[in-house]
Write a protein that holds these residues in place. Structure first.
Motif: not given
Length: 154
Positions: A24-36
């Motif tokens: 939870l200290s650095a969640p990584i969330i896929p964005s609107l772009f598949e590569d971001t």
């Protein structure tokens, strides 16, 4: 239950909580772009947290080789979170993260810096090395324009 068994159970529970905190200290969330990816950062930032964020992002990017851009959103970091921050450590950590991602072919973008953080970054002289925008929406608009896309095409 004997003390030894209870201690082992408590150690396992603590290890599990530490893993959750780390995630939870650095969640990584896929964005609107598949590569971001989006990495929202909130709360206090120290040496260990910065190192953890860097390691998590690098591990993620190594496992997801299609990642071309990482947006770090500092909107959740307020002035009280900066009171204990060692800005020298922060600028070195940010510079290392930036350089490492670029060497991997990943475009690092930073958004949401507050005025105190901006002052320290400028004073440290790393502002020319990093791509920044006021907020996540602006960064997305730049990415849309650079990819010849619009919100309507997604």
């Amino acid at each position: 239950m004997d003390n030894e068994k209870e201690i082992q159970q408590l150690k396992a529970k603590i290890a599990n909580y530490e893993l959750v905190i780390h995630e939870l200290s650095a969640p990584i969330i896929p964005s609107l772009f598949e590569d971001t990816i989006l990495v929202p950062i909130a709360g206090p930032i120290g040496h260990n947290r910065l190192k953890s964020i860097r390691n998590r992002v690098l591990d993620y990017c190594a496992d997801h080789r299609d990642t071309n851009c990482a947006i770090f959103d500092f909107t959740g970091v307020d002035m009280k979170d900066l009171e204990l921050l060692d800005f020298n450590t922060f600028t070195i950590g940010t510079s290392q993260l930036n350089s490492t991602l670029k060497l991997m072919g990943i475009r690092p973008i930073y958004v949401g810096f507050n005025i105190q953080l901006v002052r320290e970054i400028v004073q440290a002289g790393i502002h020319d090395e990093i791509e920044t925008y006021a907020n996540f929406n602006t960064a997305l608009a730049i990415l849309f324009n650079s990819n010849d896309k619009s919100l309507h095409s997604i």
